[in-house]
Scaffold this motif. Structure first.
Motif, mmCIF file in Angstrom:
data_model
loop_
_atom_site.group_PDB
_atom_site.id
_atom_site.type_symbol
_atom_site.label_atom_id
_atom_site.label_comp_id
_atom_site.label_asym_id
_atom_site.label_seq_id
_atom_site.Cartn_x
_atom_site.Cartn_y
_atom_site.Cartn_z
ATOM 1 N N ASN A 109 -26.625 -36.859 31.851
ATOM 2 C CA ASN A 109 -27.494 -36.510 32.974
ATOM 3 C C ASN A 109 -28.973 -36.579 32.617
ATOM 4 N N ASN A 110 -29.258 -36.944 31.366
ATOM 5 C CA ASN A 110 -30.646 -37.063 30.899
ATOM 6 C C ASN A 110 -31.431 -35.775 31.149
ATOM 7 N N VAL A 111 -30.779 -34.647 30.814
ATOM 8 C CA VAL A 111 -31.377 -33.332 31.008
ATOM 9 C C VAL A 111 -31.716 -32.737 29.641
ATOM 10 N N LYS A 112 -32.905 -32.194 29.513
ATOM 11 C CA LYS A 112 -33.310 -31.570 28.250
ATOM 12 C C LYS A 112 -32.488 -30.298 28.013
ATOM 13 N N SER A 113 -32.015 -30.148 26.772
ATOM 14 C CA SER A 113 -31.198 -28.982 26.422
ATOM 15 C C SER A 113 -31.543 -28.548 25.006
ATOM 16 N N PHE A 114 -31.514 -27.235 24.771
ATOM 17 C CA PHE A 114 -31.900 -26.695 23.470
ATOM 18 C C PHE A 114 -31.040 -25.485 23.128
ATOM 19 N N VAL A 115 -30.778 -25.286 21.846
ATOM 20 C CA VAL A 115 -29.997 -24.153 21.363
ATOM 21 C C VAL A 115 -30.888 -23.284 20.485
ATOM 22 N N TRP A 116 -30.753 -21.962 20.659
ATOM 23 C CA TRP A 116 -31.661 -21.016 20.009
ATOM 24 C C TRP A 116 -31.278 -20.754 18.547
ATOM 25 N N PHE A 117 -31.374 -21.798 17.732
ATOM 26 C CA PHE A 117 -31.274 -21.618 16.280
ATOM 27 C C PHE A 117 -32.653 -21.162 15.795
ATOM 28 N N ILE A 118 -32.919 -19.879 15.984
ATOM 29 C CA ILE A 118 -34.292 -19.377 15.846
ATOM 30 C C ILE A 118 -34.766 -19.272 14.393
ATOM 31 N N TYR A 119 -33.849 -19.328 13.425
ATOM 32 C CA TYR A 119 -34.326 -19.233 12.041
ATOM 33 C C TYR A 119 -35.143 -20.457 11.645
ATOM 34 N N ARG A 120 -34.982 -21.564 12.352
ATOM 35 C CA ARG A 120 -35.891 -22.699 12.151
ATOM 36 C C ARG A 120 -37.340 -22.289 12.416
ATOM 37 N N ARG A 121 -37.497 -21.289 13.283
ATOM 38 C CA ARG A 121 -38.840 -20.900 13.735
ATOM 39 C C ARG A 121 -39.495 -19.845 12.842
ATOM 40 N N CYS A 122 -38.845 -19.441 11.753
ATOM 41 C CA CYS A 122 -39.548 -18.638 10.748
ATOM 42 C C CYS A 122 -40.592 -19.545 10.093
ATOM 43 N N PRO A 123 -41.849 -19.135 10.011
ATOM 44 C CA PRO A 123 -42.847 -19.994 9.373
ATOM 45 C C PRO A 123 -42.442 -20.457 7.975
ATOM 46 N N ALA A 124 -41.792 -19.589 7.196
ATOM 47 C CA ALA A 124 -41.379 -19.968 5.839
ATOM 48 C C ALA A 124 -40.338 -21.080 5.878
ATOM 49 N N VAL A 125 -39.381 -21.020 6.828
ATOM 50 C CA VAL A 125 -38.347 -22.048 6.929
ATOM 51 C C VAL A 125 -38.938 -23.346 7.468
ATOM 52 N N ALA A 126 -39.806 -23.240 8.467
ATOM 53 C CA ALA A 126 -40.465 -24.429 9.006
ATOM 54 C C ALA A 126 -41.293 -25.117 7.929
ATOM 55 N N TYR A 127 -41.949 -24.327 7.082
ATOM 56 C CA TYR A 127 -42.755 -24.899 5.999
ATOM 57 C C TYR A 127 -41.859 -25.548 4.951
#
Length: 396
Positions: free
Chosen positions: A124-142
């Protein structure tokens, strides 16, 4: 300041509903997203009193009819925070209605539902996202940025564990212990996070699961006589002495081979006494290593093998420097630590950027990405139950 807005409907309440409500309410205050979220409507069961929940958490409206809500022309984004078995129905309905859809992890209670959700989003070409929020820790993103820049060289070893201790025998039979409602126990709840996080940081993919153990230590738990409250993990009211069967795992451990030749190990448990939320990984490469533990979420440990041998050692990076570490510039000065709730706000910001056609700060997990993680979890269960190596290509 952008004047574009998107109306958000949240399906579910409870513990995860609080984190998401806080994120949608705070993102406009700490970031300047290109599209502003409007907290339009929250759905809950009548017994959950969604009107009171809406008033407390800043939602404009409340609903007890999710099917009409996700189809409403007023809604642009549907955010799903229900127990796992209820992820697929509203997600597929929202996607069919052309809504942006975000969903808590694991993406679904079964692999079939996960596949259907991912395929629906793509078709359906619809944007979808899953809340794997540990990616969003600055230390993990870095850490992700460091590996991508080649600071670890070729990846050799990945070891990860997610240890909690709340699943003691006294914990009652909440939905998290019933397969029909959750799909799996510690495996889907906790291993999902560390599989996604290490795939994200290391940039390698599992090729084969080479050994696994699935174990349930507490076979029966006291039944609940009242609806489970998700305000905390245990919740609910216990019956006197009436017990029910636990139908999910308490722990799953498994070994992997990756597509670049690296090897890995994963462990999740709810009976690791002394570990409250020990979400941990260590990644070893030819040039160095990284370590992270969420119980010290502002820190990243780095070992550089290229330094002279006399001064080699682990360096603790306090990931609170706005000029270098992702997201921090929008929060506090150096050394002023952030917490769990900030990761959800960081993700809300990246979701809104992506909806507007901009690049997220660091990559988001799509429904298809989360489906790939669920394939790995399924391969581990097959390995444990059939006592054989399982190629990921077998699992679709």
């Amino acid at each position: 300041m952008s004047d574009k807005t998107i109306n958000v409907a949240m399906i579910g309440q409870g513990f995860m509903g609080r984190t998401h409500s806080n994120a949608w309410g705070q993102v406009n205050r700490f970031f300047d997203p290109p599209i502003k979220p409007v907290m339009h409507t929250v759905f809950g069961q009548p017994a959950e009193n969604p009107e009171a929940y809406a008033a407390k958490w800043g939602w404009q409206h409340a609903s007890t009819d999710w099917e009409s809500l996700v189809k409403s022309p007023e809604i642009g984004l549907v955010d799903i925070v229900t127990p796992n078995f209820m992820h697929a129905p509203p997600a597929k309905a929202a996607i069919a209605a052309g809504k942006v859809c975000t969903c808590e992890k694991p993406i679904a209670g079964t692999l079939d539902d996960a596949r259907a959700m991912a395929e629906a989003s793509i078709q359906n070409n619809v944007k979808s996202f899953v809340w794997f929020i540990y990616r969003r820790c600055p230390a993990v993103a870095y850490a992700h940025q460091m590996v991508k820049a080649g600071e670890l060289g070729d990846i050799l070893h990945i070891r990860a564990s997610y240890l909690q201790d709340w699943g003691v025998p006294e914990t009652p039979l909440t939905w998290r212990f019933i397969r029909e409602l959750t799909g799996s126990g510690a495996h889907g709840d906790l291993n999902a996070h560390i599989v996604d996080m290490t795939r994200f940081v290391a940039g390698v993919e599992v090729d084969e699961v080479c050994g696994a153990i699935e174990q349930t230590f507490v076979k029966k738990r006291k039944k609940l006589t009242a609806m489970v409250s998700q305000e905390n993990v245990i919740g609910g009211t216990q019956g006197a002495e009436e017990y029910g069967d636990v139908t999910v795992d308490d722990t799953v451990l498994f070994l992997t081979k990756f597509n670049n030749g690296a090897v890995g190990s994963y462990e999740a448990t709810r009976l690791g006494a002394g570990n409250k939320n020990r979400n941990y990984f260590e990644i070893n490469g030819t040039k160095g290593s990284l370590k992270f533990c969420f119980e010290r979420m502002n820190e990243l440990e780095y070992y550089d093998r290229r330094r002279p041998s006399g001064v080699q050692g682990w360096t603790t990076i306090l990931a609170t420097h706005g000029a270098d570490h992702p997201y921090i510039r929008n929060w506090w000065p150096d050394g002023h630590l952030i917490g769990y709730e900030h990761t959800f706000v960081n993700m809300a910001y990246d979701v809104l950027k992506t909806i507007a056609g901009e690049e997220p700060t660091i990559p988001l997990a799509t429904f298809n990405d989360a489906y790939q993680t669920q394939r790995i979890l399924e391969a581990a269960l097959i390995c444990a139950r059939e006592k054989r190596f399982v190629k990921l290509d077998e699992v679709r």
